[in-house]
Design a protein around this motif. Structure first.
Motif, PDB file in Angstrom:
ATOM      1  N   UNK A 134      50.389  41.651  43.127  1.00 27.69           N
ATOM      2  CA  UNK A 134      51.163  42.757  42.549  1.00 27.69           C
ATOM      3  C   UNK A 134      51.619  42.448  41.125  1.00 27.69           C
ATOM      4  N   UNK A 135      51.218  43.302  40.189  1.00 24.25           N
ATOM      5  CA  UNK A 135      51.622  43.153  38.785  1.00 24.25           C
ATOM      6  C   UNK A 135      50.851  42.085  38.025  1.00 24.25           C
ATOM      7  N   UNK A 136      49.938  41.396  38.709  1.00 27.27           N
ATOM      8  CA  UNK A 136      49.192  40.300  38.070  1.00 27.27           C
ATOM      9  C   UNK A 136      47.781  40.752  37.690  1.00 27.27           C
ATOM     10  N   UNK A 137      47.110  39.881  36.961  1.00 28.68           N
ATOM     11  CA  UNK A 137      45.734  40.174  36.536  1.00 28.68           C
ATOM     12  C   UNK A 137      44.827  39.130  37.193  1.00 28.68           C
ATOM     13  N   UNK A 138      43.850  39.598  37.928  1.00 27.57           N
ATOM     14  CA  UNK A 138      42.941  38.695  38.644  1.00 27.57           C
ATOM     15  C   UNK A 138      41.795  38.293  37.723  1.00 27.57           C
ATOM     16  N   UNK A 139      41.421  37.023  37.780  1.00 25.49           N
ATOM     17  CA  UNK A 139      40.199  36.579  37.114  1.00 25.49           C
ATOM     18  C   UNK A 139      39.189  36.191  38.181  1.00 25.49           C
ATOM     19  N   UNK A 140      37.995  36.806  38.130  1.00 27.48           N
ATOM     20  CA  UNK A 140      36.961  36.503  39.132  1.00 27.48           C
ATOM     21  C   UNK A 140      35.839  35.722  38.457  1.00 27.48           C
ATOM     22  N   UNK A 141      35.653  34.484  38.949  1.00 25.54           N
ATOM     23  CA  UNK A 141      34.571  33.639  38.441  1.00 25.54           C
ATOM     24  C   UNK A 141      33.375  33.742  39.406  1.00 25.54           C
ATOM     25  N   UNK A 142      32.240  33.198  39.011  1.00 27.15           N
ATOM     26  CA  UNK A 142      31.062  33.159  39.880  1.00 27.15           C
ATOM     27  C   UNK A 142      30.100  32.141  39.302  1.00 27.15           C
ATOM     28  N   UNK A 143      28.986  31.933  39.974  1.00 29.14           N
ATOM     29  CA  UNK A 143      28.049  30.888  39.567  1.00 29.14           C
ATOM     30  C   UNK A 143      26.622  31.417  39.501  1.00 29.14           C
ATOM     31  N   UNK A 144      26.457  32.601  38.874  1.00 28.71           N
ATOM     32  CA  UNK A 144      25.116  33.185  38.766  1.00 28.71           C
ATOM     33  C   UNK A 144      24.211  32.275  37.931  1.00 28.71           C
ATOM     34  N   UNK A 164      36.702  44.598  40.995  1.00 26.20           N
ATOM     35  CA  UNK A 164      37.881  45.330  40.524  1.00 26.20           C
ATOM     36  C   UNK A 164      38.563  46.126  41.634  1.00 26.20           C
ATOM     37  N   UNK A 165      37.781  46.734  42.524  1.00 28.71           N
ATOM     38  CA  UNK A 165      38.369  47.492  43.630  1.00 28.71           C
ATOM     39  C   UNK A 165      39.098  46.581  44.605  1.00 28.71           C
ATOM     40  N   UNK A 166      38.536  45.387  44.864  1.00 31.60           N
ATOM     41  CA  UNK A 166      39.186  44.435  45.770  1.00 31.60           C
ATOM     42  C   UNK A 166      40.516  43.984  45.162  1.00 31.60           C
ATOM     43  N   UNK A 167      40.497  43.674  43.839  1.00 30.82           N
ATOM     44  CA  UNK A 167      41.724  43.219  43.170  1.00 30.82           C
ATOM     45  C   UNK A 167      42.782  44.316  43.173  1.00 30.82           C
ATOM     46  N   UNK A 168      42.366  45.537  42.863  1.00 38.74           N
ATOM     47  CA  UNK A 168      43.323  46.655  42.844  1.00 38.74           C
ATOM     48  C   UNK A 168      43.920  46.872  44.230  1.00 38.74           C
ATOM     49  N   UNK A 169      43.087  46.694  45.260  1.00 37.26           N
ATOM     50  CA  UNK A 169      43.558  46.875  46.625  1.00 37.26           C
ATOM     51  C   UNK A 169      44.626  45.865  47.021  1.00 37.26           C
TER      52      UNK A 169
END
Ligand SMILES: [Zn+2]
Length: 445
Positions: A134-144, A164-169
């Motif tokens: 809540x109120x935070x910004x998620x950073x999603x990393x990956x290893x493509x 983005x939808x998962x983070x917003x949820x």
């Protein structure tokens, strides 16, 4: 990444003072790719530039001798880019190279500031407790990583499509992802988000790989991170788009046509040479070449689809408009301009002799046969699924595709004319056989 040149181009270069970029190779595929990216340039879905591209396509296809050249219009919700910046504000200050993802929500005046919470993968984000962002910004990393067949894009691309939808949820106010790409130039890669129905979009952007590496390094120190995001782009409903369709009529108009597709729109960050001007060049040049020995039995129909990038709207519109009209088979070119290395079919057992004939012809070019599960591609996906069509995939070498995909670097200089021509040759072989096949072609069950 200008590492691949054809010998003819190199010797011509040595003989003249013209730069490589100024030197046309003269082939139809090259001319379409060069002229579309030069005379129109970026052509985002729903934009005035995309409309100009449709008119350009009608003029070019008509000049090349195609018949029944027409535009089939539809409307889309597009994405109009605005100002976009990102600054890591703690524990260290860094300006980051960011671009908004398609259908990102806009930040309000002054941008969005907050704690940046690192997730090493989309799966790690999914496991975060409800409400914890809540109120935070998620950073999603990956290893493509780079793959010849591009298969890493499916799973890793979900960080962009679904992340983005998962983070917003989970209550996040914003989201930043490592670009879905494989090159360490400091270019972010855009691309569309699929928001769950009814979810209010939050600001969402992708940073370049070197910027993502920086964030990952800092995350390992466990020092709290914060970021300021300015992402002012937003969705815009009711924008005009359309498909451009043209035909080379067959000798027997009662036989269903062969459908071959590319997409005319591009992302706005570059001129969309790889994605997908080259595809339109390849299918169009190949259709003409397949007729060089005479008019084919079946009509070859080319579909230059609109608004693919933001949700395959052109493919959906085509399927809706042509659902009651039988088709013989569908193919698509939308994976850059590098060489074809493999053919895949989705044919019924009854059509095995035809499949073997095509495979044998392509074997002369050193093209291997893959499993019998071709998927056809995005723009022919809807009509293929609805009518249960047989499909053929000519798989291109995707090793460097995701270095360039959806970046400011998707420009004409990245196209190797000799590999582009190899695509045309492979496509022409297939089209000549298919368009002269009288028997019905059925898909695998
Ligand atoms: Zn594409």
């Amino acid at each position: 990444m200008r590492t691949l040149f054809c010998a003819a181009a190199l010797s011509a270069l040595a003989l003249t003072t013209a730069s490589f970029a100024e030197m046309p190779s003269g082939g139809t595929a090259w001319n379409i790719t060069a002229d579309l990216t030069t005379e129109i340039g970026a052509r985002p879905a729903g934009s005035a530039q995309e409309a100009k591209a449709r008119d350009w396509a009608v003029a070019r296809l008509t000049a090349l001798g195609f018949q029944k050249v027409r535009i089939e219009p539809f409307t889309v919700t597009g994405f109009v880019r605005g100002a976009e910046t990102a600054e890591l504000t703690a524990p260290y200050q860094h300006r980051l190279h960011i671009t908004a993802l398609g259908y990102s929500g806009p930040t309000s005046k002054g941008g969005l500031s907050g704690e940046l919470v690192y997730f090493p993968s989309l799966e790690a984000l999914r496991a975060a407790p409800e409400g914890s962002l809540r109120g935070k910004i998620a950073f999603i990393d990956h290893a493509m990583t780079r793959t010849q067949d591009g298969s890493a894009y499916g799973p890793y691309g979900n960080a962009r499509r679904q992340g983005p939808g998962v983070a917003a949820g989970k209550g996040a106010a914003g989201v930043v992802i490592r670009s879905i790409g494989t090159a360490h130039q400091r270019n972010p890669h855009t691309g569309a988000i699929s928001w769950p129905d009814g979810m209010k979009p939050i600001p969402a952007g992708a940073v370049s790989l070197p910027d993502a590496d920086l964030i990952a390094r800092i995350a390992r120190t466990d020092k709290p991170m914060s970021i300021n995001l300015v992402l002012e782009g937003k969705a815009q409903p009711d924008m005009p788009s359309g498909n451009v369709i043209a035909e080379l009529p067959g000798r027997d108009p009662s036989l269903p046509p062969v459908l071959i597709a590319c997409h005319l729109d591009s992302w706005d960050l570059a001129t969309g040479a790889f994605d997908d001007a080259a595809g339109c060049g390849v299918i169009t040049a190949a259709a003409l070449r397949a007729q060089e020995k005479g008019q084919a039995l079946r009509t070859i129909r080319v579909l230059w689809a609109g608004s693919e990038e933001i949700g395959v709207f052109g493919g959906a519109a085509y399927a809706k408009a042509h659902r009651d009209e039988p088709h013989a088979l569908a193919m698509e070119s939308d994976f850059g301009a590098d060489r074809v290395w493999r053919v895949q079919f989705r044919f019924a057992a009854a059509n095995k002799p035809l499949q073997d004939r095509i495979a044998a012809a392509l074997a002369q070019m050193g093209i291997a046969v893959g499993p019998n599960r071709a998927n056809g591609g995005a723009d022919v996906g809807a009509i293929t699924a609805f009518q249960k069509l047989a499909v053929i995939d000519l798989d291109q070498d995707g090793t460097r595709y995701f270095d360039l995909h959806h970046t400011p670097d998707d420009t004409l200089d990245k196209i190797d004319p000799s590999q582009l021509e190899q695509n045309v040759a492979a496509w022409a072989i297939v089209l000549e056989i298919i368009a002269n096949e009288a028997e019905a072609i059925l898909p695998a069950d």
